[in-house]
Design an enzyme around this catalytic site. Structure first.
Site, mmCIF file in Angstrom:
data_model
loop_
_atom_site.group_PDB
_atom_site.id
_atom_site.type_symbol
_atom_site.label_atom_id
_atom_site.label_comp_id
_atom_site.label_asym_id
_atom_site.label_seq_id
_atom_site.Cartn_x
_atom_site.Cartn_y
_atom_site.Cartn_z
ATOM 1 N N PRO A 79 59.503 73.199 19.299
ATOM 2 C CA PRO A 79 60.337 72.323 18.466
ATOM 3 C C PRO A 79 60.906 73.078 17.268
ATOM 4 O O PRO A 79 60.191 73.808 16.598
ATOM 5 C CB PRO A 79 59.371 71.239 17.996
ATOM 6 C CG PRO A 79 58.145 71.383 18.817
ATOM 7 C CD PRO A 79 58.120 72.775 19.330
ATOM 8 N N GLU A 80 62.200 72.922 17.035
ATOM 9 C CA GLU A 80 62.851 73.527 15.879
ATOM 10 C C GLU A 80 63.242 72.399 14.917
ATOM 11 O O GLU A 80 62.874 71.252 15.128
ATOM 12 C CB GLU A 80 64.076 74.329 16.335
ATOM 13 C CG GLU A 80 63.707 75.441 17.323
ATOM 14 C CD GLU A 80 64.900 76.286 17.745
ATOM 15 O OE1 GLU A 80 65.914 76.306 17.015
ATOM 16 O OE2 GLU A 80 64.817 76.932 18.788
ATOM 17 N N HIS B 82 44.113 66.519 25.978
ATOM 18 C CA HIS B 82 44.524 67.336 24.833
ATOM 19 C C HIS B 82 44.931 66.506 23.613
ATOM 20 O O HIS B 82 45.727 66.947 22.806
ATOM 21 C CB HIS B 82 45.680 68.293 25.185
ATOM 22 C CG HIS B 82 45.445 69.072 26.433
ATOM 23 N ND1 HIS B 82 44.478 70.047 26.514
ATOM 24 C CD2 HIS B 82 46.029 69.024 27.656
ATOM 25 C CE1 HIS B 82 44.492 70.554 27.741
ATOM 26 N NE2 HIS B 82 45.421 69.951 28.452
ATOM 27 N N ARG C 181 48.562 73.353 24.119
ATOM 28 C CA ARG C 181 48.365 74.782 23.860
ATOM 29 C C ARG C 181 47.741 75.072 22.501
ATOM 30 O O ARG C 181 47.403 76.214 22.198
ATOM 31 C CB ARG C 181 49.685 75.540 24.054
ATOM 32 C CG ARG C 181 50.106 75.479 25.534
ATOM 33 C CD ARG C 181 51.254 76.374 25.838
ATOM 34 N NE ARG C 181 50.984 77.770 25.547
ATOM 35 C CZ ARG C 181 51.888 78.727 25.609
ATOM 36 N NH1 ARG C 181 53.127 78.423 25.942
ATOM 37 N NH2 ARG C 181 51.581 79.970 25.326
#
Ligand SMILES: [Zn+2]
Length: 268
Positions: free
Chosen positions: A2-3, A96, A115
């Site tokens: 994500p930016e 997760h 992750r």
């Protein structure tokens, strides 16, 4: 990853969905990788707090909490694969999931990150990002920033100590729109070129925010929906495909370890 536009989209979505709500209880998982503050510190700051506002600072989501008399900031970074979503309490718990905040409204705010490059922290002093905010910086300041470095312009755009929040996709797209080759040394760009780049960076970020961000792998907004800007990308991910302006095949090179896409004819 994500930016800025994706983080802005999540922050705006959460602001709309949960501002004014309050956290009744919080559950924190056993994986310490994502915790940048101690679990009991996060629990203490968040439990019982009213959510005053949710906003973006750089690539971070900042949740302004009011807990007793002291304002506290809950700082969330999505990392590579993180999502910070609001959902009904009976929605199935995803694998997760690292944090679940039960809200007074009956819904839940959940942080999920397969992750685990994401970050959860709380801060009692005002949180700020290292670099300048690309949507707030002035043209003169932008020019000075990039005239001050000899790095290739693509690397300079990605340097979070200069600008905060511009990542790989939007750097490639902005350089294409400004007609600048990604390998050009930043300090050799003319004032006019940097002015075009300044306009292009802001234009591409604003368009991406309006489209709800770009979903390449698994980015989702606060309600678990995909973005749409991936359909508007002009060079990123279009290696060997014809340039939309001149039909020359788009080239892919690697700069500072990052995949870089450009048109060898349109970009000088
Ligand atoms: Zn072209």
């Amino acid at each position: 990853m994500p930016e800025l536009p994706e983080v802005e989209t999540v922050a705006r979505g959460l602001q709309k969905a949960v501002a004014g709500d309050a956290v009744e209880s919080v559950w924190i998982g056993k994986r310490p990788q994502v915790l940048k503050s101690a679990a009991r510190e996060i629990e203490k700051a968040v439990t019982g707090a009213t959510i005053a506002a949710v906003r973006r600072v750089g690539k971070h989501i900042v949740v302004d909490l009011q807990n007793g008399s002291a304002p506290v900031q809950w700082v969330v970074h999505l990392g590579m694969t993180g999502s910070f979503v609001v959902c009904p309490a009976d929605a199935p718990l995803e694998k997760h999931t690292h944090l679940v905040a039960r809200l007074r409204s009956g819904r839940e705010l959940r942080f999920v990150d397969p992750r685990m490059f994401g970050k959860l922290a709380v801060a009692s002093t005002a949180f700020s990002a290292a670099g300048a905010e690309p949507l707030e910086i002035g043209a003169e300041e932008f020019t000075a920033l990039f005239h001050g470095t000899r790095a290739p312009i693509k690397s300079a755009l990605l340097n979070q100590a200069l600008l905060s929040g511009v990542g790989n996709i939007y750097a490639d797209e902005a350089l294409f729109r400004a007609g600048i080759r990604p390998r050009r040394r930043s300090h050799t760009l003319t004032r006019a070129e940097l002015r075009s780049l300044y306009d292009a960076v802001r234009e591409v970020l604003h368009e991406a925010i309006a489209a709800g961000g770009t979903t390449v792998n698994d980015y989702m907004n606060a309600l678990g929906e995909s973005g749409r800007f991936q359909f508007d990308l002009r060079v990123y991910g279009r290696e060997t495909e014809p340039c939309l302006r001149c039909r020359t095949p788009i080239k892919r090179i690697v700069i500072s370890g990052r995949s870089t896409h450009y048109c060898p004819k349109c970009q000088k």
